[in-house]
Motif scaffolding. Structure first.
Motif, PDB file in Angstrom:
ATOM      1  N   HIS A 329      24.340   0.914 -33.403  1.00  0.00           N
ATOM      2  CA  HIS A 329      24.363   1.036 -32.128  1.00  0.00           C
ATOM      3  C   HIS A 329      26.426   2.576 -32.031  1.00  0.00           C
ATOM      4  O   HIS A 329      26.141   3.199 -31.829  1.00  0.00           O
ATOM      5  CB  HIS A 329      25.959  -0.034 -31.942  1.00  0.00           C
ATOM      6  N   SER A 330      26.637   2.581 -33.145  1.00  0.00           N
ATOM      7  CA  SER A 330      27.324   3.882 -34.051  1.00  0.00           C
ATOM      8  C   SER A 330      26.049   5.062 -33.706  1.00  0.00           C
ATOM      9  O   SER A 330      27.194   5.660 -32.884  1.00  0.00           O
ATOM     10  CB  SER A 330      27.316   3.959 -35.205  1.00  0.00           C
ATOM     11  N   SER A 332      23.991   5.670 -31.464  1.00  0.00           N
ATOM     12  CA  SER A 332      24.023   5.720 -30.192  1.00  0.00           C
ATOM     13  C   SER A 332      25.478   6.682 -29.347  1.00  0.00           C
ATOM     14  O   SER A 332      25.412   6.963 -28.726  1.00  0.00           O
ATOM     15  CB  SER A 332      23.492   4.111 -29.592  1.00  0.00           C
ATOM     16  N   ILE A 333      26.686   5.479 -30.075  1.00  0.00           N
ATOM     17  CA  ILE A 333      28.005   6.359 -29.629  1.00  0.00           C
ATOM     18  C   ILE A 333      27.881   7.797 -29.790  1.00  0.00           C
ATOM     19  O   ILE A 333      28.477   9.226 -29.155  1.00  0.00           O
ATOM     20  CB  ILE A 333      29.075   5.576 -30.145  1.00  0.00           C
ATOM     21  N   ILE A 338      24.285   6.110 -26.058  1.00  0.00           N
ATOM     22  CA  ILE A 338      25.032   5.042 -25.174  1.00  0.00           C
ATOM     23  C   ILE A 338      25.016   5.037 -24.191  1.00  0.00           C
ATOM     24  O   ILE A 338      24.970   4.537 -23.457  1.00  0.00           O
ATOM     25  CB  ILE A 338      26.230   4.944 -26.308  1.00  0.00           C
ATOM     26  N   SER A 339      25.368   6.304 -23.156  1.00  0.00           N
ATOM     27  CA  SER A 339      25.397   6.428 -22.047  1.00  0.00           C
ATOM     28  C   SER A 339      24.603   6.320 -20.690  1.00  0.00           C
ATOM     29  O   SER A 339      24.418   6.073 -19.413  1.00  0.00           O
ATOM     30  CB  SER A 339      26.090   7.701 -21.448  1.00  0.00           C
ATOM     31  N   ALA A 343      18.704   2.712 -23.550  1.00  0.00           N
ATOM     32  CA  ALA A 343      19.583   2.522 -24.775  1.00  0.00           C
ATOM     33  C   ALA A 343      21.058   1.497 -24.624  1.00  0.00           C
ATOM     34  O   ALA A 343      20.653   0.113 -25.072  1.00  0.00           O
ATOM     35  CB  ALA A 343      20.399   3.804 -25.520  1.00  0.00           C
ATOM     36  N   SER A 344      21.417   1.461 -23.511  1.00  0.00           N
ATOM     37  CA  SER A 344      22.369   0.507 -23.905  1.00  0.00           C
ATOM     38  C   SER A 344      22.765  -1.346 -22.714  1.00  0.00           C
ATOM     39  O   SER A 344      22.398  -1.598 -23.302  1.00  0.00           O
ATOM     40  CB  SER A 344      23.791   0.968 -22.437  1.00  0.00           C
ATOM     41  N   LEU A 347      20.365  -2.666 -26.113  1.00  0.00           N
ATOM     42  CA  LEU A 347      21.724  -2.870 -26.932  1.00  0.00           C
ATOM     43  C   LEU A 347      22.191  -4.026 -26.483  1.00  0.00           C
ATOM     44  O   LEU A 347      22.388  -5.147 -27.070  1.00  0.00           O
ATOM     45  CB  LEU A 347      22.839  -2.340 -27.370  1.00  0.00           C
ATOM     46  N   VAL A 363      29.256  -3.467 -24.226  1.00  0.00           N
ATOM     47  CA  VAL A 363      28.247  -2.027 -24.390  1.00  0.00           C
ATOM     48  C   VAL A 363      27.850  -2.180 -22.481  1.00  0.00           C
ATOM     49  O   VAL A 363      28.083  -1.506 -22.119  1.00  0.00           O
ATOM     50  CB  VAL A 363      26.622  -3.023 -24.841  1.00  0.00           C
ATOM     51  N   THR A 367      28.994   0.329 -19.194  1.00  0.00           N
ATOM     52  CA  THR A 367      28.305   1.769 -19.302  1.00  0.00           C
ATOM     53  C   THR A 367      28.166   2.347 -17.643  1.00  0.00           C
ATOM     54  O   THR A 367      28.602   0.737 -17.025  1.00  0.00           O
ATOM     55  CB  THR A 367      26.506   0.773 -19.132  1.00  0.00           C
TER      56      THR A 367
END
Length: 779
Positions: A329-330, A332-333, A338-339, A343-344, A347, A363, A367
């Motif tokens: 998660h980290s 991806s940010i 993460i956007s 992926a979101s 998660l 999450v 999004t």
């Protein structure tokens, strides 16, 4: 000297940048060729290749009488540059304002443009026009129309177009196969592929790459290996996208070693191959290998994409990997991935499976562009974690955003309705399905059957079942399970017999459902025969639930010694669920001796389940062995075990009302208790006697009567009588097993009030009418 057309056509072909084309355009104008149809067509095509839509549009406006070829170039170019409405506007202009006739390319390009829209009506209209103009079976048009229908999930329409084509090339077959795979119709996609081979059609590497995911998802390794043999025979076995498909196949079939060997054979694996191998390790619970390969990718200088992260996230085996999920998660940010909705969504899914609902909501909420899969992940997560009201609220919000649901969404929300017993909401969802033509989908129809059965409408479930043009094993299981839930064992046996007669292979769930039905209808001989058939005729290895069903079947019928012998003769070590079934049967027949054996085993195997302690305490209380009951309750108190509080739900109109025992929080409490008092008087006059044997033993008898008198189901029924019209049906849902006193009271209330009262408890449905329960007091 002016330069001629051929010079500029050659120059346009050699242009490698938009700047080159702009300079060429200037020279074309200076040389007076900007009105030349052929030159303008070629230049427009190249401008659109460089995404210069406005320049292409402006250039074409200089042609007073464009031909169909130029207009087709524009329609296709607009579509490829994410301007589908421009494509369709131009198509409309051709039909309304010119004498030109759209050709097969016009329709193929226009339908492709319509595929990217949110509504299917434009594509359907274009298909109709194509049929009228005689292009119904054209290869180019047919391929585009099939792709369009499959993108919108209209499988029947796509199949009708496909079957109606007199000639089908490799592209058409590939379109059909890949579209079916994307719609999760894996069996059908393999069937189409087999027909393609049998009819002698030419295969290419795209064909094999398209069908391999179907074999992988079905875990059909034999079929996958046949496809691999075809690849070897045709010389496609070294095509990277075919090898990547094989990596996924072997991974999903649990042969990770072969998958790894295939991966090592690729000289320069592209990112798709890396992703397949990373995902393969993850889905086989080789999380360390997955992380190690991910690190190798980063060290090699490779750039990851959202699919890499999705493969790395331990969606299939999330437990014990919460900290890894935090790390991903980290990452991806920090990387901005993460956007991406892929992926979101992954998660969100893994957090839901880990019951980390706050992180899942975070999450999902962050999004920006939520895909349908994102909505589905959150709705499904709420449903799986028992947060049914949140699932329903989110589904309604999804409707407000005009996000069109798919079969996955519908199945999740119908499951939520079934859990909650919200029939009116389930019917509202059913109306949505009719509007969007989802009823024909076998998964949706099956979810509807399950919803109606679990909401108490078994007749409506059966009507839907009978109307289904196509049934899979899950559909049959849903109907058998529904009948079992309502205590209609004979009907369940009839459905099971029909299923066997037409040759539908039963699954482990089929046998579990029919054994459950036999158990709850007292069909001991039938249950024993089916269990024997499951093991000796069909070769199924029974699971703990199958053994528990047989113990329950024997135990409910009072054959406790036989049930105990059955457990002792098992070839496997019986677990808590098996001994729990025996203990429940001891409660019904008040057998302290066997209850002691069962409870001793349970306290060894599952020391934290308060339900077993409650059962044992109730058995002692029923036999007036209060000292032993007190000891059991003392153990519960010392271990700080909390009993699940009983509650009952009733739906009036579209509003859900929840009652707890002794509840006085409802706005109509005064009227509810007054009616309950009045009903109690009439019931006593009719011969009703309060059953207090399993009430708390350390209070006076008069107080026991008061305790059971205000159980949640009685309060809910009283409210239902107040809030509904005389003669209408009342449905209530209890989260625990209905107690003996409430069961007897409901029989009397149904006779006094002349109402049909449907009660669903933790185990099954009870239909009370004229003082009689459908369970025959066998529950």
């Amino acid at each position: 000297m002016p330069l001629d057309r051929n010079f500029f056509l050659n120059l346009i072909s050699k242009s490698t940048t938009l700047s080159h084309l702009t300079q060429t355009l200037t020279q074309i104008i200076l040389n007076g060729l900007h009105h030349d149809l052929i030159t303008v067509t070629k230049l427009s095509q190249r401008l659109l290749d460089f995404k210069s839509i406005n320049q292409a549009r402006l250039l074409c406006s200089s042609i007073s009488k464009p031909d169909m070829f130029l207009l087709n170039v524009l329609i296709r170019g607009f579509s490829l540059n994410n301007s589908p409405y421009s494509s369709l506007s131009l198509y409309t202009h051709i039909r309304k304002n010119t004498e030109l006739k759209p050709d097969n390319f016009t329709y193929a390009f226009s339908v492709s443009a319509a595929t990217s829209l949110s509504s299917e009506k434009f594509g359907v209209l274009l298909h109709s026009n194509a049929i009228i103009d005689g292009y119904a079976s054209d290869l180019y048009v047919g391929s585009s129309v099939i792709d369009f229908y499959l993108k919108f999930g209209r499988l029947e329409s796509a199949k009708k177009v496909f079957d109606g084509m007199s000639e089908r090339d490799t592209v058409v077959w590939n379109t059909m196969i890949s579209g079916l795979v994307k719609n999760s119709c894996f069996d059908l996609s393999i069937e189409v592929f087999m027909n393609m081979v049998l009819e002698g059609n030419k295969l290419d590497s795209t064909t094999l790459a398209a069908v391999l995911p179907a074999a992988a998802e079905l875990q059909e390794l034999r079929i996958g290996m046949m496809i691999q043999c075809l690849a070897l025979k045709l010389g496609f076995d070294y095509h990277d996208h075919v090898v990547t498909g094989l990596i996924s196949l072997y991974s999903k079939c649990g042969n990770i070693r072969t998958a790894n060997l295939l991966f090592r054979q690729i000289e320069r694996p592209d990112l798709i191959s890396w992703n397949a191998m990373i995902s393969g390790y993850s889905c086989n619970n080789e999380i360390d290998s997955s992380v190690r390969l991910f690190r190798d990718l980063l060290v090699s200088g490779g750039k990851v994409n959202p699919s890499t992260i999705v493969g790395l996230i331990p969606v299939f085996h999330p437990f014990d990997h919460l900290h890894l999920t935090y790390s991903i998660h980290s990452f991806s940010i920090k990387s901005g991935i993460i956007s991406n909705s892929l992926a979101s969504t992954a998660l969100t899914t893994v957090y839901c499976r880990l019951s980390e609902m706050e992180y899942a909501e975070q999450v999902f909420g962050e999004t920006r562009e939520k895909s349908l899969a994102s909505w589905n992940a959150m709705i499904s997560g709420y449903t799986q974690n028992g947060l049914t009201e949140k699932a329903i609220t989110l589904f309604k919000k999804m409707q407000e955003y005009e996000v069109r649901p798919n079969p996955v969404t519908i199945s999740s929300i119908l499951s939520a309705c079934a859990q909650l017993g919200a029939l009116s909401l389930g019917k509202w969802v059913h109306d949505l399905l009719k509007r969007d033509n989802f009823e024909s989908n076998v998964f949706v129809s099956t979810a509807l059957i399950d919803m109606y059965a679990k909401c108490g409408s078994i007749m409506e479930a059966r009507e839907l079942f009978d109307k289904m043009p196509e049934k899979n094993v899950v559909s049959w299981n849903a109907m058998i399970s529904g009948y079992g839930l309502h205590g209609y064992g004979r009907e369940a046996l009839h459905v099971f017999s029909d299923m066997m007669h037409i040759g539908v292979p039963p699954s482990g769930v089929t046998f579990l459902s029919i054994l459950y039905a036999c158990s709850h209808a007292g069909l001991v001989k039938e249950g024993e025969d089916i269990f024997h058939s499951m093991v000796h005729e069909y070769g199924f290895e029974p699971g703990a639930e199958h053994y528990a069903c047989m113990v329950d079947c024997l135990g409910r019928a009072g054959q406790l010694e036989k049930a105990l012998d059955f457990i002792k003769n098992l070839r496997v070590q019986p677990g808590p669920v098996v001994w729990g079934a025996l203990l429940s049967a001891c409660m019904i027949h008040k057998d302290q001796t066997i209850a002691r054996i069962a409870s001793d085993k349970l306290l060894e195997l599952d020391t934290e389940n308060v339900g077993y302690f409650v059962l044992l305490s109730n058995i002692y209380s029923a036999e007036r062995n209060y000292p032993e009951a007190a000891l059991v309750r003392q153990v519960v108190k010392k271990r700080n075990l909390a009993k699940t509080p009983g509650c009952t739900l009733i739906e009036v109109g579209e509003t859900l009302h929840v009652f707890m025992a002794g509840d006085r929080s409802h706005p109509q409490t005064t009227a509810i208790y007054a009616l309950l008092e009045k009903l109690t008087g009439k019931m006593i006059e009719a011969g009703f006697q309060t059953e207090t044997l399993t009430a708390l033993h350390d209070v006076e008898e008069e107080e026991k009567e008061l305790i059971v008198k205000v159980h949640s189901e009685k309060l809910a029924i009283a409210f239902g009588l107040i809030a509904s019209e005389p003669g209408t049906e009342i449905r209530i849902f209890k989260n625990l097993r209905v107690c003996l006193d409430c069961h007897n009271a409901t029989k009397f209330i149904s006779k006094i009030t002349e109402r049909l009262i449907v009660v669903r408890d933790a185990n099954r449905f009870h239909h009370f009418k004229d003082g009689i329960c459908s369970c025959g007091d066998y529950w």
